[in-house]
Write an enzyme that holds these catalytic residues in place. Structure first.
Site, PDB file in Angstrom:
ATOM      1  N   HIS A 165      -3.260  10.895   0.702  1.00  0.00           N
ATOM      2  CA  HIS A 165      -2.828  10.608   2.073  1.00  0.00           C
ATOM      3  C   HIS A 165      -2.220  11.894   2.659  1.00  0.00           C
ATOM      4  O   HIS A 165      -1.008  12.031   2.752  1.00  0.00           O
ATOM      5  CB  HIS A 165      -1.806   9.467   2.053  1.00  0.00           C
ATOM      6  CG  HIS A 165      -1.518   8.854   3.393  1.00  0.00           C
ATOM      7  ND1 HIS A 165      -1.632   7.499   3.630  1.00  0.00           N
ATOM      8  CD2 HIS A 165      -1.105   9.385   4.571  1.00  0.00           C
ATOM      9  CE1 HIS A 165      -1.297   7.235   4.887  1.00  0.00           C
ATOM     10  NE2 HIS A 165      -0.969   8.363   5.477  1.00  0.00           N
ATOM     11  N   ASN A 212      -7.465   1.738   9.909  1.00  0.00           N
ATOM     12  CA  ASN A 212      -6.125   1.975  10.448  1.00  0.00           C
ATOM     13  C   ASN A 212      -6.266   1.850  11.951  1.00  0.00           C
ATOM     14  O   ASN A 212      -6.878   2.701  12.600  1.00  0.00           O
ATOM     15  CB  ASN A 212      -5.650   3.401  10.126  1.00  0.00           C
ATOM     16  CG  ASN A 212      -5.358   3.589   8.644  1.00  0.00           C
ATOM     17  OD1 ASN A 212      -5.449   2.652   7.858  1.00  0.00           O
ATOM     18  ND2 ASN A 212      -5.002   4.801   8.274  1.00  0.00           N
ATOM     19  N   ARG A 235       0.847  -1.190   0.000  1.00  0.00           N
ATOM     20  CA  ARG A 235       0.000   0.000   0.000  1.00  0.00           C
ATOM     21  C   ARG A 235       0.889   1.248   0.000  1.00  0.00           C
ATOM     22  O   ARG A 235       1.747   1.409   0.874  1.00  0.00           O
ATOM     23  CB  ARG A 235      -0.910   0.012   1.240  1.00  0.00           C
ATOM     24  CG  ARG A 235      -1.733   1.280   1.335  1.00  0.00           C
ATOM     25  CD  ARG A 235      -2.623   1.331   2.572  1.00  0.00           C
ATOM     26  NE  ARG A 235      -3.245   2.648   2.646  1.00  0.00           N
ATOM     27  CZ  ARG A 235      -3.357   3.367   3.746  1.00  0.00           C
ATOM     28  NH1 ARG A 235      -2.938   2.909   4.904  1.00  0.00           N
ATOM     29  NH2 ARG A 235      -3.916   4.561   3.704  1.00  0.00           N
ATOM     30  N   GLU A 254      -3.610  -0.369   8.132  1.00  0.00           N
ATOM     31  CA  GLU A 254      -2.466   0.065   8.946  1.00  0.00           C
ATOM     32  C   GLU A 254      -2.597  -0.529  10.335  1.00  0.00           C
ATOM     33  O   GLU A 254      -3.670  -0.467  10.942  1.00  0.00           O
ATOM     34  CB  GLU A 254      -2.417   1.598   9.105  1.00  0.00           C
ATOM     35  CG  GLU A 254      -1.931   2.348   7.911  1.00  0.00           C
ATOM     36  CD  GLU A 254      -1.866   3.855   8.159  1.00  0.00           C
ATOM     37  OE1 GLU A 254      -1.606   4.284   9.308  1.00  0.00           O
ATOM     38  OE2 GLU A 254      -2.088   4.595   7.185  1.00  0.00           O
ATOM     39  N   GLU A 277      -7.844   8.424   6.255  1.00  0.00           N
ATOM     40  CA  GLU A 277      -8.231   8.974   7.564  1.00  0.00           C
ATOM     41  C   GLU A 277      -8.787  10.390   7.526  1.00  0.00           C
ATOM     42  O   GLU A 277      -8.292  11.283   8.216  1.00  0.00           O
ATOM     43  CB  GLU A 277      -7.023   8.964   8.500  1.00  0.00           C
ATOM     44  CG  GLU A 277      -6.500   7.590   8.811  1.00  0.00           C
ATOM     45  CD  GLU A 277      -5.339   7.617   9.803  1.00  0.00           C
ATOM     46  OE1 GLU A 277      -4.658   8.648   9.898  1.00  0.00           O
ATOM     47  OE2 GLU A 277      -5.128   6.606  10.468  1.00  0.00           O
ATOM     48  N   TYR A 303      -4.606   1.475  15.708  1.00  0.00           N
ATOM     49  CA  TYR A 303      -3.428   1.565  16.573  1.00  0.00           C
ATOM     50  C   TYR A 303      -3.774   1.520  18.062  1.00  0.00           C
ATOM     51  O   TYR A 303      -3.007   0.996  18.839  1.00  0.00           O
ATOM     52  CB  TYR A 303      -2.671   2.885  16.322  1.00  0.00           C
ATOM     53  CG  TYR A 303      -2.023   2.961  14.961  1.00  0.00           C
ATOM     54  CD1 TYR A 303      -0.722   2.486  14.764  1.00  0.00           C
ATOM     55  CD2 TYR A 303      -2.700   3.484  13.867  1.00  0.00           C
ATOM     56  CE1 TYR A 303      -0.114   2.552  13.517  1.00  0.00           C
ATOM     57  CE2 TYR A 303      -2.108   3.545  12.618  1.00  0.00           C
ATOM     58  CZ  TYR A 303      -0.816   3.072  12.443  1.00  0.00           C
ATOM     59  OH  TYR A 303      -0.236   3.131  11.208  1.00  0.00           O
TER      60      TYR A 303
HETATM   61  C1  FCB Z   1      -1.623   7.056  10.783  1.00  0.00           C
HETATM   62  C2  FCB Z   1      -1.245   7.648   9.431  1.00  0.00           C
HETATM   63  C3  FCB Z   1       0.093   7.158   8.912  1.00  0.00           C
HETATM   64  C4  FCB Z   1       1.121   7.034  10.003  1.00  0.00           C
HETATM   65  C5  FCB Z   1       0.574   6.304  11.205  1.00  0.00           C
HETATM   66  C6  FCB Z   1       1.561   6.133  12.324  1.00  0.00           C
HETATM   67  O1  FCB Z   1      -2.585   7.848  11.392  1.00  0.00           O
HETATM   68  O2  FCB Z   1      -2.210   7.294   8.488  1.00  0.00           O
HETATM   69  O3  FCB Z   1       0.487   8.008   7.872  1.00  0.00           O
HETATM   70  O4  FCB Z   1       1.654   8.245  10.325  1.00  0.00           O
HETATM   71  O5  FCB Z   1      -0.565   6.984  11.684  1.00  0.00           O
END
Ligand code: FCB
Length: 552
Positions: A162, A348, A117, A429, A208, A350
């Site tokens: 992006h 995405n 990607r 992500e 995002e 995290y």
């Molecule tokens: C996300 C972004 C990506 C990267 C990660 C750590 O929010 O999409 O570009 O910076 O965080």
């Protein structure tokens, strides 16, 4: 007599063997604690055709900010404002991927991933947006990337936008606050379909939009750096309203691009259109009904804000309920355009945090672990907290309010499955960056924590799939350390570390782990791919200097 004894021994031996096998099986299952949770996740735990990949984005790795007629982007200009990025870092060179893309594609190939990607720099292919010409050098750059991926059997998974766009669009219209951006974006997307669409099967319109609206127009830490108190002290902006307007324009821009693709390209090119949203998981801070509602509200005000319009044609009812007239409305024509305008959902993921109600409870953020503005509508009247009774929700990472909570990936996928039952999901992500105190040396080569992180998140994702979620891919953020927006180079997410002086890509333990994970059970998949290049003792692939791997 002797014969009878031998037969007896024979039967006795068989009996023993059966007992042994049964106990070994029971022991193995008991060892797993729960037979549903395999101790070690394997690629074969995932359905056929599942895509494992790595993610990057143009601005974070390319560098070459003015090469070959590229224009300055909003980020190129923003990073030059004092205090906008840690240490005054810029992405002028970044990982110099623009000049080293072949080496990077070899590295990607050596990992054995199914897909890669990456995103297209808007300012590289349309330096003046809709008002100017297409830049042939920019088109050639991405053509070379796509072709070189394809000849190695790697699927290009392309994000059109992006975060970075030509600065001229910010100067001319004020960026995403203006509805004019919608058509400019649609023109950019159309250019991508026209030049690259014959070889791309997976498109992500935007990365995002929900997080970008927050960071650029509520907190003011991404360009154009607009905000108002208590969220931040910017020279201009309105944090309660502008994020809603920017988001509105991005959603409509998405829907216009998808209409274009479906009407003019999809039948010939056969690709899928999706979107990537920031997908933070929220759990209630307590068993109190109010906190449970707060967690639901937080999910609606973040994830569903970006997805409900693209599936159902309007903002989440939860947002309508708590926002006044500041939440923009869609015309019935726009609703139609938006409705069902995504073929898949890109998440995405995290972080997982606790949500605490701020409608009926008193919330006043008073220390550095919380965020101001929790008692405002734009935050859904929710406070996000990372510890309960003094116990953190997980082990820390280097990102603010981001802890290791593997169950979170299953929870967010389950939420998407319930709210959007017909939409396939790709995790586009997921990644780990170490807290600072872990130290350079440990971080550079021996990133055991990152390996454990990915094993645990992938195992949790496998469980979501076993429980019926339609998840079709998992992409690690990121291939190599990159420019991490306002954190500069302080946050390191790479499977490869980047020597900031030589720009050498140095494989971390996690790169070797991912390669082994992907290779172990994937012989069948590998047959469809050309040979993986040899790797020397350091895990490095031979440098490709002469461009010999390029397509004619
Ligand atoms: C996300 C972004 C990506 C990267 C990660 C750590 O929010 O999409 O570009 O910076 O965080």
């Amino acid at each position: 007599m002797k014969i009878t004894a031998s037969i007896t021994y024979y039967y006795f031996f068989c009996f023993l063997l059966v007992i042994l096998l049964i106990s070994a099986k029971a022991f193995a299952e008991e060892g797993n604690g729960n037979a549903e949770q395999p101790a070690e996740v394997k690629k074969s735990d995932f359905p056929d055709g599942f895509l494992f990949g790595v993610s990057t984005s143009s601005y974070q790795i390319e560098g070459a900010i003015l090469d070959d007629d590229k224009s300055l982007s909003n980020w190129d200009v923003f990073v030059r404002k004092r205090g906008s990025v840690n240490n005054g870092d810029t992405a002028d060179i970044a990982a110099d991927h623009y000049h080293r893309y072949l080496e990077d594609i070899e590295i990607i190939h050596s990992l054995g991933v199914d897909a890669y990607r990456f995103s297209i720099s808007w300012a590289r292919i349309l330096p003046r947006g809709k008002l100017g010409d297409v830049n042939p050098a920019g088109i050639m750059f991405y053509n070379k990337i796509i072709d070189n991926l394809l000849i190695r059997g790697i699927k290009p998974f392309v994000t059109i936008h992006h975060y970075d766009f030509p600065q001229e669009l910010l100067d001319r219209y004020g960026g995403w606050l203006s509805p004019f951006m919608q058509d400019d974006y649609a023109h950019f997307a159309e250019t991508c379909f026209k030049y690259f669409g014959d070889r791309v099967r997976y498109w992500i319109t935007m990365n995002e939009a929900n997080l970008l609206s927050e960071l650029a127009y509520e907190k003011g830490i991404y360009p154009p750096g607009r905000c108002s108190p208590p969220f931040g002290n910017c020279s201009a902006g309105n944090s309660d309203i502008e994020p809603l307007i920017a988001m509105h324009n991005m959603l409509l821009a998405h829907s216009k691009a998808v209409k274009l693709y479906r009407e003019q390209f999809q039948h010939k090119q056969g690709g899928m259109m999706g979107v990537a949203v920031s997908a933070m998981m929220y759990e209630p801070l307590s068993d109190d009904e109010l906190d449970k509602e707060a967690a639901n509200r937080a999910l609606a005000f973040s994830l569903a804000w970006g997805l409900d319009p693209l599936v159902y044609g309007d903002y989440p009812p939860e947002m309508r309920r708590y926002h006044g007239k500041e939440l923009p409305t869609f015309t019935s024509e726009e609703k139609q355009l938006l409705s069902n305008s995504t073929d898949f959902i890109g998440l995405n993921h995290y972080a997982t945090v606790y949500a605490k109600d701020c409608i009926y409870s008193n919330c006043m953020c008073s220390n550095s672990t919380c965020l101001p503005g929790e008692n405002r509508a734009i935050k859904g009247f929710v406070s996000t907290i990372t510890e309960r009774d003094g116990v953190p929700i997980g082990e820390p990472t280097g990102m603010f309010q981001t802890f290791i909570v593997p169950r979170g990936i299953k929870e967010i996928v389950d939420y998407a499955k319930k709210r959007y039952p017909d939409k396939p999901v790709f995790i586009v992500e997921n990644g780990y960056c170490p807290p600072w105190e872990h130290g350079e040396v440990d971080d550079l080569r021996h990133d055991t924590k990152r390996v454990e992180y990915h094993k645990a998140y992938i195992a949790s994702l496998a469980q979501a799939i076993r429980d019926g979620a339609d998840v079709r891919g998992y992409f690690i953020w990121t291939l190599m350390d990159a420019f991490e927006w306002s954190s500069g180079y302080d946050l390191k997410f790479g499977l490869y570390s980047l020597d900031r002086v030589t720009l050498n890509r140095i494989p971390r333990l996690s790169a070797k782990w991912y390669r082994d994970f992907l290779r172990k059970t994937s012989l069948k998949d590998l047959e469809s791919r050309s040979a993986i290049p040899a790797i020397n003792q350091d895990g490095l692939v031979p440098n490709v200097k002469d461009g010999s791997a390029e397509m004619a």
